[in-house]
Each structure stands twice: as structure tokens, then as C-alpha cells.
Design an enzyme around this catalytic site. Sequence first.
Site, PDB file in Angstrom:
ATOM      1  N   ARG A  16       0.819  -1.229   0.000  1.00  0.00           N
ATOM      2  CA  ARG A  16       0.000   0.000   0.000  1.00  0.00           C
ATOM      3  C   ARG A  16       0.853   1.280   0.000  1.00  0.00           C
ATOM      4  O   ARG A  16       0.493   2.292   0.584  1.00  0.00           O
ATOM      5  CB  ARG A  16      -0.972   0.013   1.189  1.00  0.00           C
ATOM      6  CG  ARG A  16      -2.023  -1.063   1.142  1.00  0.00           C
ATOM      7  CD  ARG A  16      -2.952  -0.991   2.341  1.00  0.00           C
ATOM      8  NE  ARG A  16      -2.247  -1.320   3.568  1.00  0.00           N
ATOM      9  CZ  ARG A  16      -2.652  -0.982   4.787  1.00  0.00           C
ATOM     10  NH1 ARG A  16      -3.754  -0.273   4.937  1.00  0.00           N
ATOM     11  NH2 ARG A  16      -1.964  -1.335   5.852  1.00  0.00           N
ATOM     12  N   LYS A  19      -1.042   4.423  -1.140  1.00  0.00           N
ATOM     13  CA  LYS A  19      -1.999   4.923  -0.134  1.00  0.00           C
ATOM     14  C   LYS A  19      -1.296   5.818   0.881  1.00  0.00           C
ATOM     15  O   LYS A  19      -1.734   6.934   1.158  1.00  0.00           O
ATOM     16  CB  LYS A  19      -2.663   3.733   0.567  1.00  0.00           C
ATOM     17  CG  LYS A  19      -3.431   4.116   1.832  1.00  0.00           C
ATOM     18  CD  LYS A  19      -3.597   2.937   2.768  1.00  0.00           C
ATOM     19  CE  LYS A  19      -4.135   3.369   4.108  1.00  0.00           C
ATOM     20  NZ  LYS A  19      -5.474   3.937   4.075  1.00  0.00           N
ATOM     21  N   SER A 434     -22.721   0.935  16.443  1.00  0.00           N
ATOM     22  CA  SER A 434     -21.418   1.365  16.955  1.00  0.00           C
ATOM     23  C   SER A 434     -21.465   2.787  17.503  1.00  0.00           C
ATOM     24  O   SER A 434     -22.254   3.616  17.055  1.00  0.00           O
ATOM     25  CB  SER A 434     -20.371   1.275  15.844  1.00  0.00           C
ATOM     26  OG  SER A 434     -20.786   2.039  14.730  1.00  0.00           O
ATOM     27  N   ARG A 516      -8.330   4.342   0.037  1.00  0.00           N
ATOM     28  CA  ARG A 516      -8.918   3.370   0.975  1.00  0.00           C
ATOM     29  C   ARG A 516      -8.767   1.952   0.428  1.00  0.00           C
ATOM     30  O   ARG A 516      -9.191   1.647  -0.685  1.00  0.00           O
ATOM     31  CB  ARG A 516     -10.390   3.685   1.229  1.00  0.00           C
ATOM     32  CG  ARG A 516     -11.029   2.637   2.135  1.00  0.00           C
ATOM     33  CD  ARG A 516     -12.315   3.084   2.780  1.00  0.00           C
ATOM     34  NE  ARG A 516     -13.048   1.957   3.323  1.00  0.00           N
ATOM     35  CZ  ARG A 516     -12.733   1.294   4.433  1.00  0.00           C
ATOM     36  NH1 ARG A 516     -11.686   1.654   5.132  1.00  0.00           N
ATOM     37  NH2 ARG A 516     -13.466   0.280   4.862  1.00  0.00           N
ATOM     38  N   CYS A 517      -8.160   1.096   1.240  1.00  0.00           N
ATOM     39  CA  CYS A 517      -8.000  -0.307   0.869  1.00  0.00           C
ATOM     40  C   CYS A 517      -8.700  -1.173   1.909  1.00  0.00           C
ATOM     41  O   CYS A 517      -8.841  -0.772   3.061  1.00  0.00           O
ATOM     42  CB  CYS A 517      -6.519  -0.678   0.826  1.00  0.00           C
ATOM     43  SG  CYS A 517      -5.601   0.284  -0.381  1.00  0.00           S
ATOM     44  N   ASP A 600     -27.216  -7.136  10.892  1.00  0.00           N
ATOM     45  CA  ASP A 600     -26.993  -6.121   9.847  1.00  0.00           C
ATOM     46  C   ASP A 600     -26.797  -6.755   8.479  1.00  0.00           C
ATOM     47  O   ASP A 600     -26.012  -7.692   8.348  1.00  0.00           O
ATOM     48  CB  ASP A 600     -25.735  -5.299  10.171  1.00  0.00           C
ATOM     49  CG  ASP A 600     -25.987  -4.290  11.275  1.00  0.00           C
ATOM     50  OD1 ASP A 600     -27.158  -3.986  11.526  1.00  0.00           O
ATOM     51  OD2 ASP A 600     -25.010  -3.800  11.866  1.00  0.00           O
ATOM     52  N   GLU A 606     -25.975  -5.102  -2.921  1.00  0.00           N
ATOM     53  CA  GLU A 606     -24.804  -5.128  -3.812  1.00  0.00           C
ATOM     54  C   GLU A 606     -24.482  -6.534  -4.306  1.00  0.00           C
ATOM     55  O   GLU A 606     -23.681  -6.701  -5.215  1.00  0.00           O
ATOM     56  CB  GLU A 606     -23.584  -4.468  -3.169  1.00  0.00           C
ATOM     57  CG  GLU A 606     -23.241  -4.958  -1.792  1.00  0.00           C
ATOM     58  CD  GLU A 606     -22.167  -4.132  -1.124  1.00  0.00           C
ATOM     59  OE1 GLU A 606     -21.078  -4.679  -0.948  1.00  0.00           O
ATOM     60  OE2 GLU A 606     -22.417  -2.972  -0.761  1.00  0.00           O
ATOM     61  N   HIS A 695     -22.713  10.628   8.298  1.00  0.00           N
ATOM     62  CA  HIS A 695     -21.460  10.802   7.549  1.00  0.00           C
ATOM     63  C   HIS A 695     -20.894  12.205   7.712  1.00  0.00           C
ATOM     64  O   HIS A 695     -19.824  12.513   7.216  1.00  0.00           O
ATOM     65  CB  HIS A 695     -21.676  10.475   6.064  1.00  0.00           C
ATOM     66  CG  HIS A 695     -22.118   9.059   5.854  1.00  0.00           C
ATOM     67  ND1 HIS A 695     -23.446   8.701   5.735  1.00  0.00           N
ATOM     68  CD2 HIS A 695     -21.415   7.902   5.788  1.00  0.00           C
ATOM     69  CE1 HIS A 695     -23.529   7.389   5.597  1.00  0.00           C
ATOM     70  NE2 HIS A 695     -22.316   6.889   5.625  1.00  0.00           N
ATOM     71  N   CYS A 727     -27.030   5.465  10.463  1.00  0.00           N
ATOM     72  CA  CYS A 727     -26.032   4.397  10.429  1.00  0.00           C
ATOM     73  C   CYS A 727     -25.292   4.365  11.764  1.00  0.00           C
ATOM     74  O   CYS A 727     -25.589   5.167  12.650  1.00  0.00           O
ATOM     75  CB  CYS A 727     -25.048   4.699   9.288  1.00  0.00           C
ATOM     76  SG  CYS A 727     -24.766   3.278   8.224  1.00  0.00           S
TER      77      CYS A 727
END
Length: 757
Positions: A16, A19, A434, A516-517, A600, A606, A695, A727
Site C-alpha cells: 500500500r 496509499k 457502533s 482506501r484499501c 446487519d 450489492e 457521515h 447508520c
Amino acid sequence: MTTLHILGFPRVGAKRELKFAQERYWRKELAEQDLLDLAKALREKNWLHQAQADADFVTVGDFTFYDHILDLQVATGAIPARFGFDSQTLSLDQYFQLARGNKEQFAIEMTKWFDTNYHYLVPEFQKNTTFKANPTHYVNQIREAKAAGHQVKPVIVGPLTFLWLGKEKGEAFNRFDLLKQLVPIYFEILTSLAAEGVEWIQIDEPALALDLPQEWLAAYQDVYAQLAKVNAKLLLATYFGSVAEHADLLKALPVDGLHLDLVRAPEQLSAFEDYPKVLSAGVIDGRNIWRANLNRVLDVLEPLKAKFNQRLWIAPSCSLLHTPYDLAVETQLQQNNPELYRWLAFTLQKVAELQVLKQALNAGRSAVAEQLNDSQTAADARANSNVIHKAEVAQRLANLPTNADKRQSPFAERIKLQNKWLNLPLLPTTNIGSFPQTLEIRHARAAFKKGELSLADYEAAMKKEIEFVVRKQEELDLDVLVHGEAERNDMVEYFGELLDGFAFTKFGWVQSYGSRCVKPPVIYGDVTRPEPMTVRWSQYAQSLTDKVMKGMLTGPVTILQWSFVRNDIPRSTVCKQIGVALSDEVLDLEKAGIKVIQIDEPAIREGLPLKRADWDAYLQWAGEAFRLSYMGVKDDTQIHTHMCYSEFNDILPAIAGLDADVITIETSRSDMELLTAFADFKYPNDIGPGVYDIHSPRVPTAGEIEHLLRKALKVIPKERLWVNPDCGLKTRGWKETIEQLQVMVEVTKKLRAELAE
């Protein structure tokens, strides 16, 4: 001779490197030139790996600082006008602002690249969009690779796929109407590439694997008739699914070669066996991490070689962007699980597999007998391994009672029993799961993993955090509490580490978007749950309060979707195994007195196949796996699920079929528009639409939350409405979290009083 080529390479480096350099650059800790130099070194390494594996071309244009579709927006002059940037003179800083936003403008929207876990930046097309060619990105990479002595094949996503992947913005129009203007720009870009002396140009048209409208399909002939006038040969690449139904169209296109994904859709080969030009056979899986059985692959390739001779090319099924870089760095895995290690292949190993196939096709199997023997031995060991196959798992699935995935009573009866003991007020408030993961939590977890913190000290730190979270929720006067998930690093990895049949890599990173990985777990064997995973944490949290505590699990479909999945049995079977394993946890939670349990499923949508015709079969097994995860629970246990996406209309019957007692959904950003679909469908169970966007650190006003709740009350009976954020709050800070939840609870109490009058 058979030609070997690669459709695309991972960009981020073996460890990475890109990144970390990008993030340092964004923090102003790295100079632009240093970032450019690092990127050049990564590209050179990628090309060298291809050349050393005897690839006939190295692929260029696939490297990007953020996203290949963003690069294409720049190359065609189609960057969003709202930024006020000039695509011809775009600086690196401006490029990153398109992807990440700035003080004046929000970032370009991101969405999934077909059905992968990679995200691209969605082009914004307007009625008055004008295109302008800027081939610099591709030309520079061609020159760089040629200067290093390589034979070069540039890759670019084709015009129809590019347009299809975008969205109309502003005044209503059909983006298809922009095609006439776009094609000459593509011609200009391709002409610039041809002028650099390249023999072949790869044009990716993965949209051909979708259900394209007739007018889009009909346009291919005309578009490629224009592009074929370029002074270079064109290889049209399709992947992610079958294009057999378009065989006549594709055979008639004036291109010089066609790439087929023969891993995802091996059956399509028969439709193209009489293809008169170059056929590129995608025979090594570009989306998963398993070694191929090379003898079996040769059984497919050798008859093709006899037919196509020089016209046969071999390649991975798609770009290798979706696989980690190099298995050789996984020394820990090799030590701890040598058997599994022998079954895996990352990008560099896949390229090596292609090299063996090329040698076998050109010089016969005997020329690579040793490598083929090694491949066969690994395949045989995997097929017979008792590490993978557990008789009791297959037996348990086979012996499930007929209605194992059905609740004892319908929702209307269950909810009465649940309401009786829950005794919640109207519009009950809860959290999705969370709470903020502070630096202290992350440090404690990292120290424990490294062995620097004892188990007792780690557990004490987590319990302290859980108590803090419970007390905060009590102070806020929330109705159904959560324990905050301090002990969880990731919603899939946490469960994968505690379920049998899963393994983890150290460097198995793949790019999700930009810098982002993600490091997906590896599901290699039959899945079981050896011991309780969450019970003691939830039980401890419940012991701290008289309020209802909600148990929190990740559902089977999401665990499947976000993992590298074994390819020796159907995905549906793996998913059901996970569902059954989770049901043991659900029943243990129930026994421990946790009778509100959330499972969840953010990834159900997807997982939808690319073609509509395949949706029903998928939704059927995905729904069954979800219902199996709570099989056997009592009627008075309340099952919740959480989902976050913007499109429900087309799968609402399947969502209702999950039969969760309460569904919480992300709706604040769409101003509750989603709810009309639930209302029109007459969704039968309880719903908690998100009333603010997690977000953003912004604290919503009371008026904003009230507006959303009043809208919700118009379409959902007050008895069935829950109140919650969009969320989980893992990425937020504590200050804004408290303020946001305070507003939510205050508004709820105000409306409660009003409704009680």
C-alpha cells in the site's frame, strides 16, 4: 505463438505504498514531486513483473492516483462544471479535490464498479456538457513504458460504458444523446495513442455484460465503425459476465479482437468459437485469490489453440485490480496455515500462472510438467482436505427442517408479545450499533494484538468503554441501548476471526476507492461457530442497565459479499453455512437474556447479479440465509436488521421476505423519499428511517429532524415507527455524537407528547 497480456494491474503497491504516500501528501507532509516519483516507481515495478512473466505487452493507462473513471472524465473534459476547473490544465491538487471535495463543492459521488467491491467516481453529465480531449494521462504512461524498453498496450474504458456509468444532472435529458459529441473526442484520444506507435489499444466495454437498452446496443456498430478508423488495432474487452446474447453484434463489430471472461461465464465460449479475429481468453480469475487448476484450464485452451492458432491470446478474466499484490509476503500465513497458503494466488502468482499456460500452449505440456504437476497436487489436496470439508456441516444443512427459516408465528402475533415485555413508548429511540472508536480504543486493540497488553487489561479497557457508552445512552434517555462495539475492528473481520472456515492475510489489501484499501477475510472451508462470539459483551452491557440492550451481529450475506469466497461450492451454500453458524449465536444471546437482536445486512443489494433474469434466484438464497441466521428464536424475541442504500423499490418484496420485526434504513439524505416505496408496497413490519446523516459531523437542527419525522408519520403508522440515526457512529467524534442524539431524543419526546393528546 500464443500472446499473453494483462487487462490491468493493482495500483497501490505490494504494501500500500501509494496509499500512505497520498495520505502524507494530503497532510502536506510529502512534496508533489516525491508523490509523482513514487507513482513512477510503482508503475515501473508493475511493468517489470509483466515483462518478466513473458507478457507480450505491458498494459499502461491502468495506473491512477485515485480512479480510472475520474481519469477518463479529465481525458474527455467531462469533469463537473460546478468545480470551475479547466480539465486541460488540471493540477494534481484540483484532481484530488474532484475526488474528495473542497470548501465550496462536495466530492463527486462514488458507487460500486459493477458487482465488485471497488468504487468509481460517477461522471456528472448535463444537457450542455461539452467534451474536450486531453490524452496526457495515457500518452505519458505510454512514453514512460516505451522509454523503459517495453512493448506497450494502453487501456481505456470505452465510450458507451463511460456514458452508461454516469448520471444526468440538472435539466432533464437522456445522457445517451451525448454520444454523438463524445465519439469524436474518443477518436482524438485514440489517435494520440496510435501516434505514439502502439500496435494495439484495449478498449473496455464491461457494460455489455449488463441488460443494456436496445438503443445503446444498437449504437455499438456505429461507434466502433468510427473508432476503427484509428491507425491501431482495437481489442474490445468484456468482463464480469456473459456477452453470448450479443454474439452476432460483437462478431460484426469492426474491431480486431475480443476479450471474454471465461471464469465468470465459461459457457459463453461456444457462441464465439467461430470468431474470425483475435480471441483473448480470460481464463485466470481476476476477482478471487485461488490458484487455478492449470491442467483443467489447458483442457479448455488447447482446442482453442488448434482453432485460433496465432489469434489466441490469454489473460486474466478482468483487471487484477481486485486481487492483492503478492502472496510471497504472507510469511505468517505460510507458517501458520501452509496448506491454505499452497492453494492461493495473488496478482503476481496469477501472472506466473499465465506464463506457465503460455509455455504449455507454445511448447507442449511437457515443457512445464513440473509446474503443472505442482498445480495439480495443490488442486487435489484442496479437493480432499479435511481442513475444508466437515461432514457435520453438510449434514446439518441437509437435515434442516422444512420450515427452518420461518418464524413460529406471523409478525402481527409476534409484535403483540414483543410489545408486552418491551413496554416501549411510542416512537422508540435506538442506535444502529457502533459508537465512536476513539484513539484509546484503537491503541488498546492494537497493543493486545501485538501481545503488549494482557487479555485481562484489554478486557478491562473494553468493559470500561462499554460502561461509558451505556451511561451516555442512559443520560440521553434512549429507549433501546447498544453496547457500542468497542471490541470490534471491523464488522466482518471481527466475526471472521471467531468463525471456523475463515483465514486472514496480513497484506491481502485491495483498493476500495482512492487511498482506501480493504483486506477481505478468506472463506476457505465449511463454516462453523466453535464458541459464543458476542454474548459476554452484550451480557455485560445488559448487567449495567435496566433498559433493553440490543445484541449486534453482521448478517450472512454481508459477510459473504465482503470476503474472498471459496470457489469449490456454490456461494449460496457458503452463505447458508454462515447463516446457520450465526443462528447458534442468536440462540445463545436469547438464552443470555438479550431478546432484541440486530442482524446487519448492508450488502444484500450489492450482491444482486448484473442481469435482472438472475435476481430472483439470488434473492431467494440470500433471503433464506438471512432467515436461517435467526432460526429457532421465540416469538417474543425481536429481530432487527439494518440496511443502507438509496434504492429499495425493485427489491422490496425480498426485503419484506426477510421478515425482520424491525428494519432500520438510511433515509435522511434523500429527505425520506425512500419511505414512499415502503408505504406504496404496504411494508408490514416496523421501520426506523434514519433521521440524520452520520457521515457528517454537523449537528442537525430540531426543525430538520422534526420535518423528517413528520414526513415519516405521513406514510408509516405511529405504532410502527422507530427513531434512529442513519447508520453506526463509529467514525464520529463523541462531542457531535452527544449533540446529534440529544436533538433526536428531544424532537421525539415533543412529537410523542403531541401524538398522545
